[in-house]
Enzyme design. Sequence first.
Site, PDB file in Angstrom:
ATOM      1  CE  LYS A  22     -24.797  20.382  40.111  1.00 27.45           C
ATOM      2  NZ  LYS A  22     -24.904  21.218  41.327  1.00 27.45           N
ATOM      3  CB  VAL A  59     -17.322  33.256  50.368  1.00 31.83           C
ATOM      4  CG1 VAL A  59     -17.174  31.739  50.361  1.00 31.83           C
ATOM      5  CG2 VAL A  59     -17.450  33.760  51.795  1.00 31.83           C
TER       6      VAL A  59
END
Length: 511
Positions: A79, A46
Amino acid sequence: MSRQVVKKVVIAGGGTAGWMAAAALAKQLGPLLDITLVESDEIGTVGVGESTIPTARSFNALLGIDEPAFMRATQATFKLGILFEDWGAIGDRYIHSFGQVGKSTWMGSFHHFWLQARAEGFGGDLGDYCFELKAAQAEKFFTDPESSLNYAYHLDATLYGGFLRRMSEALGVKRVEGKIATVDQNAESGLIEALVLESGLRIEGELFIDCTGFRGLLIEQTLKAGYEDWSHWLPTNSALAVQTRSTGPAAPYTRAIAHEAGWRWRIPLQHRVGNGLVYCSDHMSDDAARRLLLDRIEGDVLTEPRVIRYRTGRRRKTWSKNCVALGLASGFVEPLESTSIHLIMIGVTRLMQLFPFNGFDDALIARYNQQAEDELEKIRDFIILHYKLTERADSSFWDRCRTMDIPDALAHRIALFREAAQAYQAPGELFQVDSWLQVMLGQRLEPRGHHHMGRLMPPEQLRQALDDLKRNIARAVDRMPSHQAFVDSYCGIDRSQSVPDRAQRSVASSQ
């Protein structure tokens, strides 16, 4: 169950989940185990799990990974949180940061002081009292060994898998190339005995780890562990992913932008931007989703968007017999709060803590499954919170979310905050009080009351304490370099290098 000594571990599937499991087991338990990973180059991954939470740093530290080297190899950025746009209502913006909000006491959390100040006409925004949130807003970043900044990473998941593969093989993990044709089980016990490849090669093992993605080749197709469907609470079931060329400096936060039938993400890496659109196919067609995504993204498109189907929920047994499922094989909440990679990390960490060296004991397996279930259900409730707490009434999707029934535990949390501004972190829960606080307030849940401990201070003393805290945070943020400048100096890559086309790969395997 079996009391044999467990030494031979076979991992079915590579990708992020497979190579994370291999690297952790080899690094921490390597001398005690014989580890083989089976994957096929013909089956892609994925590969869109590009956003992490701060537990990723702990996992990398457990593996002894050098941060700048890891970030260069995965073309990562930092982040500090997630910017949510259009969730409570169209036009709303708030940041769920990774930081601590203010300074709490034994009697109660900081936000009760802030609510008291707000009632008296001062105090400003709650975010003014969170270092990470203010740094994110200013798009600034700095870290060193003395830093207390709480942060995570944006990374290229495919490159991360390759990075961990190299590390794993250096630690002695054997990789076998090939597709799995059949799974052999013991006729009496039902334990898995071997994976048989299309080539005829038979890979025997004692403990099997299923990292075969949504299909769950071992845990579901072979062992029939069962699946608990959560789509009545988390109705999105489709996603489109596409990569674009960067158009400006990388921000130190993920963007999660709600739309009429779900939301879309924007994740800035060093070499490109990861974009995606999450939606419910009952409320938006694939063609409409594709048009919306391509209309809203910025920068040159580097890959061809493709649809990824999923069903939110979990395996009823994450560990069944002698098989443990990790990653997408174990279930999927949805990508909103970037928990997929964390769940792989905590799954393999828990496995190392409860490793079945002396065989497969029912009590041991039950303990693993109970811990996995408890954590995932609490994460699930935190994700549901974002959908339930909305005032949007512009589409049938948001009408459904706003009016849906929710789990009793979550309904209790919402009522507790609405009535008394009380938030809590349950034992073993991933998301802390500060996370619940930022999302509930960000989604327009206004408390009707609060703890009055702030009234124990004269108003001017409270004002002074808040002003000092706000000023110290602002001063610290002012001294920080821009996020992009720090990335360039700390772990920068040559951003002119070509970007591989990963979207052409199959999504049949693990994340």
